[in-house]
Design a protein around this motif. Structure first.
Motif, short mmCIF file in Angstrom:
data_model
loop_
_atom_site.label_atom_id
_atom_site.label_comp_id
_atom_site.label_asym_id
_atom_site.label_seq_id
_atom_site.Cartn_x
_atom_site.Cartn_y
_atom_site.Cartn_z
N GLU A 148 6.56 32.37 32.31
CA GLU A 148 7.91 32.01 31.89
C GLU A 148 7.88 31.29 30.55
OE1 GLU A 148 12.10 31.79 32.09
OE2 GLU A 148 10.59 33.07 33.04
N ARG B 160 19.30 32.06 42.14
CA ARG B 160 19.83 32.89 41.05
C ARG B 160 19.02 32.67 39.77
NH1 ARG B 160 24.87 31.50 43.46
NH2 ARG B 160 25.14 29.75 41.99
N THR B 161 18.69 31.41 39.52
CA THR B 161 17.87 31.12 38.34
C THR B 161 16.51 31.78 38.46
OG1 THR B 161 18.97 28.99 38.00
CG2 THR B 161 16.83 29.29 36.94
N GLN C 120 16.34 35.36 37.61
CA GLN C 120 16.52 35.67 36.19
C GLN C 120 15.28 35.32 35.36
OE1 GLN C 120 20.01 33.43 35.18
NE2 GLN C 120 21.37 34.66 36.46
N GLY D 76 11.93 35.63 33.37
CA GLY D 76 11.57 36.78 32.55
C GLY D 76 10.13 37.20 32.67
#
Length: 320
Positions: free
Chosen positions: A205, A263-264, A267, A269
């Motif tokens: 991340e 939710r975080t 997301q 990456g």
């Protein structure tokens, strides 16, 4: 079944004198062990002398008696000489399965039958390189994975293989405890073990955020050292979350912000793998830290880690 392992631990062989092996060497010697170091590198004597000189002040700062430290370290040109009549072997070779298979076959053949055989492997479980050993020899092989540098960072991940014996697990815990480490037994083999998997998740991340232009490498490091780094030096993720829930604890946290955190998490990456993207990331890190030498950066890191350890020791003494 192997015979009971030797107690107390008096002699250790360190196989592989890279960064990790040299740090182990200094730590073991500082705890009074006679240490035999083996590595084919032509500058072995110089590397050991330099490491002992560099690490002696760190060990003294941790309250260890470093008088005559170098006198307890012996160089062994051959592995067979290094492991002769030792109590424990700490292997620090390359992360290659075939290399470890061959080396541990030698260690099992040449080390005493009641010597503990430990590997500093960072990602490869011991079951991957012990298939060809006898049951008796496989029973005394397991992972003892440290974090760099092991003479300062307390954690050692003790990871038994499929055929590692419980006596070996207990002996490994006793050994690492005797040299001032904090052993944690992990009961299921998984590539990378626990610490490196957590580190890898965070590093992925971090790389993604830099690649996306959200933050620079140096500012991301500031975020870590001025928030999560401080917190995680005192409590782990689960206790931190439990405290984050207030009096209601972890349950309250999950019930009130659990979905938001999910939710975080969804997301998060994946950093780009293309060579040009990786090159840009490398150059960004080099721009941030390339003006200092490795030795300068490592010494700064070690000095700060010593300060953290000293502060934690002081806090623990006040509690007791």
């Amino acid at each position: 079944m192997t015979r009971p392992f030797r107690r107390p631990f008096r002699t250790a062989a360190v196989i592989g004198a890279g960064t990790i092996g040299l740090s182990w060497t200094a730590l073991f010697a500082a705890h009074g062990l006679t240490v035999r170091v083996s590595d084919p590198r032509p500058d072995l004597a110089e590397a050991v002398d330099e490491a002992l000189a560099r690490y002696t002040p760190h060990l003294a700062a941790r309250g260890l008696d470093v008088t005559g430290l170098a006198d307890r370290v012996r160089l062994a040109p051959e592995v067979t000489e290094a492991v002769r009549d030792v109590d424990v072997v700490q292997e620090n070779g390359p992360e290659r399965v075939e290399f470890k298979k061959e080396l541990f076959a030698t260690l099992a053949r040449e080390a005493p039958a009641d010597a503990l055989l430990l590997s500093s492997s960072s990602a490869i479980p011991s079951s991957a390189f012990t298939q060809e050993l006898s049951d008796e020899d496989a029973a005394r092989v397991l992972i003892g994975h440290p974090f760099n540098p092991p003479h300062l960072i307390p954690l050692v991940e003790v990871v038994p293989g499929e055929r590692s014996g419980e006596q070996a697990v207990r002996a490994a815990v006793d050994f690492y405890t005797s040299v001032g480490r904090t052993p944690v037994v992990e009961r299921k083999e998984i590539p990378g073990f626990v610490g490196n998997r957590l580190q890898n998740a965070l590093s992925r991340e971090a790389a993604y955020l830099v690649q996306e232009g959200v933050v620079t490498p140096e500012d991301l490091d500031k975020v870590m050292t001025n928030s999560l780094g401080l917190r995680w030096a005192t409590v782990g993720p689960f206790l931190g979350a439990h405290l984050g829930g207030g009096p209601g604890g972890y349950r309250h946290l999950v019930e009130h912000i659990g979905r938001s955190m999910q939710r975080t998490g969804a997301q998060l990456g994946t950093p780009a793998q293309q060579e040009d993207e990786q090159e840009r990331l490398i150059r960004a890190v080099e721009k941030a830290y390339g003006s200092s030498t490795y030795s300068e950066l490592a010494e700064t890191r070690d000095r700060r880690q010593l300060a953290v350890l000293a502060a934690l020791d002081s806090a623990d003494k006040e509690e007791n």
